[in-house]
Scaffold this motif. Sequence first.
Motif, PDB file in Angstrom:
ATOM      1  N   ALA A  88       0.954  -0.863  -0.076  1.00 30.65           N
ATOM      2  CA  ALA A  88      -0.094   0.065  -0.117  1.00 30.65           C
ATOM      3  C   ALA A  88       0.855   1.111   0.037  1.00 30.65           C
ATOM      4  N   GLU A  89       0.239   2.351   0.312  1.00 34.27           N
ATOM      5  CA  GLU A  89       1.236   3.650   0.326  1.00 34.27           C
ATOM      6  C   GLU A  89       0.840   4.374   1.518  1.00 34.27           C
ATOM      7  N   PRO A  90       1.204   3.895   2.659  1.00 33.30           N
ATOM      8  CA  PRO A  90       1.415   4.453   3.905  1.00 33.30           C
ATOM      9  C   PRO A  90       1.872   5.933   3.836  1.00 33.30           C
ATOM     10  N   ASP A  91       1.295   6.805   4.414  1.00 33.79           N
ATOM     11  CA  ASP A  91       1.622   8.127   4.322  1.00 33.79           C
ATOM     12  C   ASP A  91       2.858   8.406   5.323  1.00 33.79           C
ATOM     13  N   LEU A  92       3.952   8.545   4.591  1.00 30.18           N
ATOM     14  CA  LEU A  92       5.324   8.451   5.302  1.00 30.18           C
ATOM     15  C   LEU A  92       6.201   9.583   4.724  1.00 30.18           C
ATOM     16  N   PRO A  93       5.867  10.754   4.997  1.00 31.34           N
ATOM     17  CA  PRO A  93       6.779  11.748   4.498  1.00 31.34           C
ATOM     18  C   PRO A  93       8.153  11.749   4.698  1.00 31.34           C
ATOM     19  N   ALA A  94       9.185  12.258   3.989  1.00 33.15           N
ATOM     20  CA  ALA A  94      10.426  12.299   4.071  1.00 33.15           C
ATOM     21  C   ALA A  94      10.816  13.023   5.394  1.00 33.15           C
ATOM     22  N   GLN A  95      11.733  12.608   6.013  1.00 35.72           N
ATOM     23  CA  GLN A  95      12.385  13.388   7.019  1.00 35.72           C
ATOM     24  C   GLN A  95      13.085  14.550   6.565  1.00 35.72           C
ATOM     25  N   LYS A  96      13.027  15.732   7.329  1.00 29.00           N
ATOM     26  CA  LYS A  96      13.918  16.979   6.720  1.00 29.00           C
ATOM     27  C   LYS A  96      15.320  16.935   7.094  1.00 29.00           C
ATOM     28  N   ASP A  97      15.909  15.647   7.742  1.00 24.56           N
ATOM     29  CA  ASP A  97      17.321  15.669   8.005  1.00 24.56           C
ATOM     30  C   ASP A  97      17.789  14.733   6.828  1.00 24.56           C
ATOM     31  N   GLY A  98      17.051  14.270   5.844  1.00 26.42           N
ATOM     32  CA  GLY A  98      17.420  13.485   4.739  1.00 26.42           C
ATOM     33  C   GLY A  98      17.647  11.951   5.176  1.00 26.42           C
ATOM     34  N   SER A  99      17.105  11.450   6.478  1.00 29.11           N
ATOM     35  CA  SER A  99      17.259  10.046   6.763  1.00 29.11           C
ATOM     36  C   SER A  99      16.357   9.057   6.210  1.00 29.11           C
ATOM     37  N   GLY A 100      16.475   7.816   6.383  1.00 30.69           N
ATOM     38  CA  GLY A 100      15.509   6.929   5.696  1.00 30.69           C
ATOM     39  C   GLY A 100      14.642   6.375   6.865  1.00 30.69           C
ATOM     40  N   ARG A 101      14.594   7.339   8.031  1.00 30.68           N
ATOM     41  CA  ARG A 101      13.711   6.774   9.199  1.00 30.68           C
ATOM     42  C   ARG A 101      12.258   6.745   8.772  1.00 30.68           C
ATOM     43  N   ALA A 102      11.489   5.760   9.219  1.00 33.57           N
ATOM     44  CA  ALA A 102       9.912   5.723   9.198  1.00 33.57           C
ATOM     45  C   ALA A 102       9.353   5.829  10.516  1.00 33.57           C
ATOM     46  N   GLN A 103       8.279   7.067  10.527  1.00 37.13           N
ATOM     47  CA  GLN A 103       7.823   7.306  11.705  1.00 37.13           C
ATOM     48  C   GLN A 103       6.254   6.996  11.212  1.00 37.13           C
ATOM     49  N   LEU A 104       5.824   6.046  12.339  1.00 39.85           N
ATOM     50  CA  LEU A 104       4.237   5.773  12.268  1.00 39.85           C
ATOM     51  C   LEU A 104       3.543   6.620  13.127  1.00 39.85           C
ATOM     52  N   TRP A 105       2.278   6.884  13.110  1.00 42.02           N
ATOM     53  CA  TRP A 105       1.525   7.938  13.869  1.00 42.02           C
ATOM     54  C   TRP A 105       0.231   7.211  14.110  1.00 42.02           C
ATOM     55  N   PRO A 106      -0.345   7.574  15.442  1.00 38.53           N
ATOM     56  CA  PRO A 106      -1.696   7.069  16.042  1.00 38.53           C
ATOM     57  C   PRO A 106      -2.813   7.898  14.822  1.00 38.53           C
ATOM     58  N   HIS A 107      -2.678   9.045  14.972  1.00 38.29           N
ATOM     59  CA  HIS A 107      -3.600   9.911  14.098  1.00 38.29           C
ATOM     60  C   HIS A 107      -3.551   9.610  12.519  1.00 38.29           C
ATOM     61  N   HIS A 143      -1.864   6.591  10.935  1.00 32.45           N
ATOM     62  CA  HIS A 143      -1.748   5.161  10.484  1.00 32.45           C
ATOM     63  C   HIS A 143      -2.597   4.350  11.537  1.00 32.45           C
ATOM     64  N   ASN A 144      -3.119   4.833  12.776  1.00 33.95           N
ATOM     65  CA  ASN A 144      -3.883   4.217  13.593  1.00 33.95           C
ATOM     66  C   ASN A 144      -2.848   2.926  14.241  1.00 33.95           C
ATOM     67  N   THR A 145      -1.506   3.394  14.471  1.00 33.14           N
ATOM     68  CA  THR A 145      -0.825   2.371  15.283  1.00 33.14           C
ATOM     69  C   THR A 145      -0.232   3.399  16.181  1.00 33.14           C
ATOM     70  N   ASP A 146       0.504   2.654  17.118  1.00 37.69           N
ATOM     71  CA  ASP A 146       1.406   3.411  18.047  1.00 37.69           C
ATOM     72  C   ASP A 146       2.539   4.276  17.343  1.00 37.69           C
ATOM     73  N   ALA A 147       2.857   5.427  17.923  1.00 40.05           N
ATOM     74  CA  ALA A 147       3.837   6.105  17.284  1.00 40.05           C
ATOM     75  C   ALA A 147       5.334   5.564  17.058  1.00 40.05           C
ATOM     76  N   MET A 148       5.508   4.547  16.216  1.00 43.49           N
ATOM     77  CA  MET A 148       6.494   3.687  16.242  1.00 43.49           C
ATOM     78  C   MET A 148       7.672   4.311  15.164  1.00 43.49           C
ATOM     79  N   SER A 149       8.758   4.507  15.768  1.00 44.73           N
ATOM     80  CA  SER A 149       9.879   4.843  14.868  1.00 44.73           C
ATOM     81  C   SER A 149      10.802   3.741  14.298  1.00 44.73           C
ATOM     82  N   ILE A 150      11.087   3.758  13.118  1.00 42.50           N
ATOM     83  CA  ILE A 150      12.137   2.455  12.706  1.00 42.50           C
ATOM     84  C   ILE A 150      13.220   3.084  11.706  1.00 42.50           C
TER      85      ILE A 150
END
Length: 454
Positions: A420-439, A441-448
Amino acid sequence: MSSADTSRRVAFETIRAVNESDAYANLLLPKAIARAGLNTADAALATELTYGTLRRQGTYDAVIQIAADRGIQEIDPAVLDALRLGVHQLLSTRVASHAAVNESVELARSAGSRGASGFANAVLRRVSRDTPGEWMSRVAASARSDDERLGLVHSHPVWVVRAFRRALAAEGRADELEALLTADNAAPRVTMAALPGLAELPEDARHTPYSPFGFRLGGGDPERLVRESGGTVRVQDEGSQLAALALTRALPAQPGEVWLDLCAGPGGKTAVLAAEALQVGARVEANEVSHARAGLVRQAISGIPLEVPVSEEDGRVRPGAGAYDRILVDAPCTGLGALRRRPEARWRKSPADVAELTQLQGELLLSAIGGLRSGGVVAYVTCSPHLGETAGVVSEVQRAFGGSLEELDAREVLRAISGAEPDLPAQKDGSGRAQLWPHRHNTDAMSITLLRRP
């Protein structure tokens, strides 16, 4: 005592234990419900009263302070908890005002001093005279800054509001702050996992959007399904499922690989790793320094037909040197990403905790990278969006390695996993980090974050 009064008593005693003894509501409440012999409806009432009061405690304290015309620190703690429970019923439930007032006054009388019942009665009757909207306007007007207003209205400490604002701004989404705070105060829906290759989704299940084996039940008892599955079906947040899958599917796995779950307790992600390992012919080891939590890990993997040795060592030395192809570092953190499920956590942490935790997180991540074979991958995961615990820790570790670590794009990995296409915008620091959010993605705010050793 009516069944509703028993539900209120169970909620009150749980709230008292949480605030007085640092108990965990998610562990204590089910036992209290069982002891009281509550039926399904009364258990649901006790649960809503407990979690609703804890989630909105900051807002209710502001209301009580205005209605009582005194600081909450001047109120006996047991009486204050009875007032919080009463205010929750008056402002956020359909409980009749007279029942909310009378039963909360009785709780205050039984728990407080001689004058407690009169004081509680006066405060609650003052609250009951005005609408929830009028009280929220008063609370908002008492704030000295916009962050304080958001904290009071949405029941979050101001430092947490500011941390969330910065984390969202790192994605260019600072305008989502109020939506996030609102989501933190909504009861999460039960999300489940049918471990890949070991369990099938029930007929009435509905797939979750991102995890290939996540689902929600159309009805029925989740705990019964877990028991009958022998552990191959479990309650697990979709973000937790994705964090484990990000490691196992970051790169194509080869037979004979050895994986390590370094901070494994309570074992939900370990179970996903083990199920995935069975699919590809890999081996899994787990480590958890806490003896009690190590027991939970063993219990979590007991239904999986794969031998997973569980050690109880300090994760800062456990990996050794160059022994593993993949390591999951689900690091101890503030838990600010799971406030929907553990609402009391917001009142127990402070900025000082972040500094202490980030040092430990960095040491664990350094240890894990040292334990990787050439080309091995580590997934650094926190159930917190705080930039100090996420981007800050990774940045420090990258500097320690002279920038030689390759960062994989965790956002692209999650997109490939979900199809799918989860709404995961790029981080401004240029990293490849993925950040999930309750509001979002309806998940815990998990950083990967995914790092590969060259």
